[in-house]
Motif scaffolding. Structure first.
Motif, mmCIF file in Angstrom:
data_model
loop_
_atom_site.group_PDB
_atom_site.id
_atom_site.type_symbol
_atom_site.label_atom_id
_atom_site.label_comp_id
_atom_site.label_asym_id
_atom_site.label_seq_id
_atom_site.Cartn_x
_atom_site.Cartn_y
_atom_site.Cartn_z
ATOM 1 N N PRO A 1 11.273 -9.865 45.518
ATOM 2 C CA PRO A 1 9.604 -10.609 45.350
ATOM 3 C C PRO A 1 8.906 -11.099 46.567
ATOM 4 O O PRO A 1 9.232 -11.246 47.575
ATOM 5 C CB PRO A 1 9.702 -11.526 44.657
ATOM 6 N N GLY A 2 7.508 -10.281 46.825
ATOM 7 C CA GLY A 2 6.789 -10.680 47.901
ATOM 8 C C GLY A 2 6.931 -12.164 48.179
ATOM 9 O O GLY A 2 6.540 -13.120 47.282
ATOM 10 N N GLN A 3 6.533 -12.588 50.162
ATOM 11 C CA GLN A 3 6.926 -14.020 50.630
ATOM 12 C C GLN A 3 6.209 -13.717 52.027
ATOM 13 O O GLN A 3 5.449 -13.160 51.906
ATOM 14 C CB GLN A 3 8.666 -14.109 50.750
ATOM 15 N N GLY A 4 5.986 -15.500 51.650
ATOM 16 C CA GLY A 4 5.006 -15.758 52.897
ATOM 17 C C GLY A 4 3.253 -15.883 53.167
ATOM 18 O O GLY A 4 3.255 -15.351 52.570
ATOM 19 N N ALA A 5 3.486 -16.275 54.425
ATOM 20 C CA ALA A 5 1.328 -16.302 54.866
ATOM 21 C C ALA A 5 0.188 -15.168 54.676
ATOM 22 O O ALA A 5 0.924 -14.388 55.310
ATOM 23 C CB ALA A 5 1.207 -17.556 55.612
ATOM 24 N N ILE A 6 -0.115 -15.745 53.743
ATOM 25 C CA ILE A 6 -1.538 -14.587 53.746
ATOM 26 C C ILE A 6 -2.280 -14.550 55.452
ATOM 27 O O ILE A 6 -2.637 -14.226 55.980
ATOM 28 C CB ILE A 6 -1.747 -14.173 52.440
ATOM 29 N N VAL A 7 -3.094 -16.535 54.827
ATOM 30 C CA VAL A 7 -3.512 -17.010 55.825
ATOM 31 C C VAL A 7 -3.270 -18.517 55.736
ATOM 32 O O VAL A 7 -3.230 -19.214 54.564
ATOM 33 C CB VAL A 7 -4.963 -16.700 55.807
ATOM 34 N N ALA A 8 -2.806 -19.041 56.808
ATOM 35 C CA ALA A 8 -2.665 -20.413 57.036
ATOM 36 C C ALA A 8 -4.026 -21.115 58.227
ATOM 37 O O ALA A 8 -3.977 -20.166 59.200
ATOM 38 C CB ALA A 8 -1.288 -20.827 57.626
ATOM 39 N N GLN A 9 -4.817 -22.029 57.909
ATOM 40 C CA GLN A 9 -4.964 -22.736 58.861
ATOM 41 C C GLN A 9 -4.858 -24.380 59.517
ATOM 42 O O GLN A 9 -4.792 -24.723 58.167
ATOM 43 C CB GLN A 9 -6.850 -22.504 58.661
ATOM 44 N N GLY A 10 -4.548 -24.499 60.384
ATOM 45 C CA GLY A 10 -3.825 -26.360 60.750
ATOM 46 C C GLY A 10 -2.548 -26.190 60.260
ATOM 47 O O GLY A 10 -1.914 -25.369 60.678
ATOM 48 N N GLY A 11 -2.330 -27.669 59.899
ATOM 49 C CA GLY A 11 -0.393 -27.674 60.199
ATOM 50 C C GLY A 11 -0.468 -29.085 59.284
ATOM 51 O O GLY A 11 -0.929 -28.998 58.627
ATOM 52 N N SER A 12 0.714 -29.665 59.702
ATOM 53 C CA SER A 12 1.247 -30.624 58.709
ATOM 54 C C SER A 12 0.922 -31.934 59.137
ATOM 55 O O SER A 12 1.287 -32.492 57.945
ATOM 56 C CB SER A 12 2.964 -31.024 59.550
ATOM 57 N N LEU B 1 2.857 -16.455 49.690
ATOM 58 C CA LEU B 1 3.275 -16.040 47.802
ATOM 59 C C LEU B 1 4.127 -16.432 48.136
ATOM 60 O O LEU B 1 5.251 -16.705 49.588
ATOM 61 C CB LEU B 1 3.183 -14.325 48.336
ATOM 62 N N ARG B 2 5.254 -17.455 47.388
ATOM 63 C CA ARG B 2 6.373 -17.795 46.629
ATOM 64 C C ARG B 2 6.724 -17.079 45.933
ATOM 65 O O ARG B 2 6.746 -17.256 44.757
ATOM 66 C CB ARG B 2 5.624 -19.227 46.782
ATOM 67 N N ASP B 3 7.800 -16.551 46.188
ATOM 68 C CA ASP B 3 8.363 -15.228 45.084
ATOM 69 C C ASP B 3 7.328 -14.084 44.517
ATOM 70 O O ASP B 3 7.451 -14.384 42.906
ATOM 71 C CB ASP B 3 9.602 -16.308 43.625
ATOM 72 N N GLY B 4 6.475 -14.166 45.152
ATOM 73 C CA GLY B 4 5.703 -13.419 44.399
ATOM 74 C C GLY B 4 4.372 -13.744 43.718
ATOM 75 O O GLY B 4 3.432 -13.100 43.841
ATOM 76 N N VAL B 5 4.441 -15.043 44.118
ATOM 77 C CA VAL B 5 3.077 -15.718 43.024
ATOM 78 C C VAL B 5 2.310 -16.347 43.941
ATOM 79 O O VAL B 5 2.501 -17.097 44.805
ATOM 80 C CB VAL B 5 3.742 -17.169 42.368
ATOM 81 N N PRO B 6 1.140 -15.926 44.542
ATOM 82 C CA PRO B 6 0.488 -16.916 45.148
ATOM 83 C C PRO B 6 0.016 -17.553 45.139
ATOM 84 O O PRO B 6 -0.157 -18.675 43.784
ATOM 85 C CB PRO B 6 -0.975 -15.372 44.622
ATOM 86 N N THR B 7 -0.042 -19.014 45.602
ATOM 87 C CA THR B 7 -0.367 -20.280 46.097
ATOM 88 C C THR B 7 -1.415 -20.367 47.036
ATOM 89 O O THR B 7 -0.945 -19.986 48.000
ATOM 90 C CB THR B 7 1.060 -20.339 46.452
ATOM 91 N N TYR B 8 -1.654 -21.608 46.860
ATOM 92 C CA TYR B 8 -2.164 -22.024 47.350
ATOM 93 C C TYR B 8 -2.253 -23.460 48.226
ATOM 94 O O TYR B 8 -2.241 -24.075 47.071
ATOM 95 C CB TYR B 8 -4.048 -22.193 46.968
ATOM 96 N N ASP C 1 6.332 -27.039 54.088
ATOM 97 C CA ASP C 1 7.130 -27.200 54.234
ATOM 98 C C ASP C 1 8.217 -25.526 52.931
ATOM 99 O O ASP C 1 9.479 -26.078 52.941
ATOM 100 C CB ASP C 1 8.102 -28.385 54.487
ATOM 101 N N ASP C 2 7.213 -25.359 51.807
ATOM 102 C CA ASP C 2 8.466 -24.478 50.663
ATOM 103 C C ASP C 2 8.384 -22.899 51.802
ATOM 104 O O ASP C 2 8.614 -22.182 50.122
ATOM 105 C CB ASP C 2 7.707 -24.476 49.502
ATOM 106 N N TYR C 3 7.859 -22.752 52.558
ATOM 107 C CA TYR C 3 7.764 -21.170 53.167
ATOM 108 C C TYR C 3 9.247 -20.419 52.815
ATOM 109 O O TYR C 3 10.333 -21.608 53.124
ATOM 110 C CB TYR C 3 7.239 -20.385 53.809
ATOM 111 N N THR C 4 9.822 -19.335 52.717
ATOM 112 C CA THR C 4 11.227 -19.093 52.672
ATOM 113 C C THR C 4 11.381 -17.746 53.233
ATOM 114 O O THR C 4 12.823 -17.348 53.765
ATOM 115 C CB THR C 4 11.230 -18.258 50.965
#
Length: 177
Positions: free
Chosen positions: A30-41, A49-56, A138-141
């Motif tokens: 399944p697809g993984q990783g940031a589509i777009v990210a702004q800022g930090g911790s 995408l986390r295990d193919g699931v769109p996540t905000y 912290d949950d990117y794979t």
């Protein structure tokens, strides 16, 4: 595109906004990783995408992270992923409703309790296809949230219901190296 300073991109704080991404996911895992990210911790947001699931996720100044996941995963192939944040209004730093679409069909909703009212970060930027410095979540794979497919286009719109000039929309492309 990586590390675009906050003052060079649309201000998504204290307002409704949408993200529309045209992407291709490969066959296999399944697809993984940031589509777009702004800022930090210490404050920011990410659509990934986390295990193919769109996540905000919205990281409220490093104290709380609100995470909303779609109800369905996205399989291999070409897709248009949409995420919309409808700000509650009534002042700075309020929460809002999140909704997801895939290829124009609704695939989930949820809520964010509060949002960063001011600056996300002095040194973190907006990234397309990864989360380059200190990650928002912290949950990117994948390392630095590197996207495992190809992102053809990302559109960020701060007033999704308005009929406005194209100059108010950011468009970006990311090709996996």
């Amino acid at each position: 595109m990586t590390r675009l300073n906050e003052n060079t991109v649309l201000n998504v704080k204290n307002t409704s906004f949408s993200v529309t991404a045209t992407l291709t996911l490969p066959d296999g895992p399944p697809g993984q990783g940031a589509i777009v990210a702004q800022g930090g911790s210490f404050g920011g947001w990410a659509l990934y995408l986390r295990d193919g699931v769109p996540t905000y996720a919205h990281n409220f100044v490093g104290m709380e992270t609100y995470t909303v996941r779609a109800d369905e995963s996205v399989g291999p192939g070409d897709h248009v992923i949409g995420m919309r944040f409808d700000y509650d209004g009534g002042g700075a730093g309020r929460g809002g409703a999140v909704s997801f679409t895939c290829d124009g069909e609704p695939i989930g909703t949820g809520r964010v309790g509060k949002t960063v009212p001011g600056l996300f970060s002095f040194d973190e930027g907006l990234d397309i296809g990864l989360d380059s410095l200190d990650p928002v979540v912290d949950d990117y794979t994948t390392p630095k949230g590197a996207f495992t497919g190809t992102i053809d286009n990302v559109v960020l719109d701060i007033d999704p219901d308005a009929d406005h000039d194209e100059d108010l929309v950011i468009r970006a492309r990311y090709r996996k190296q």
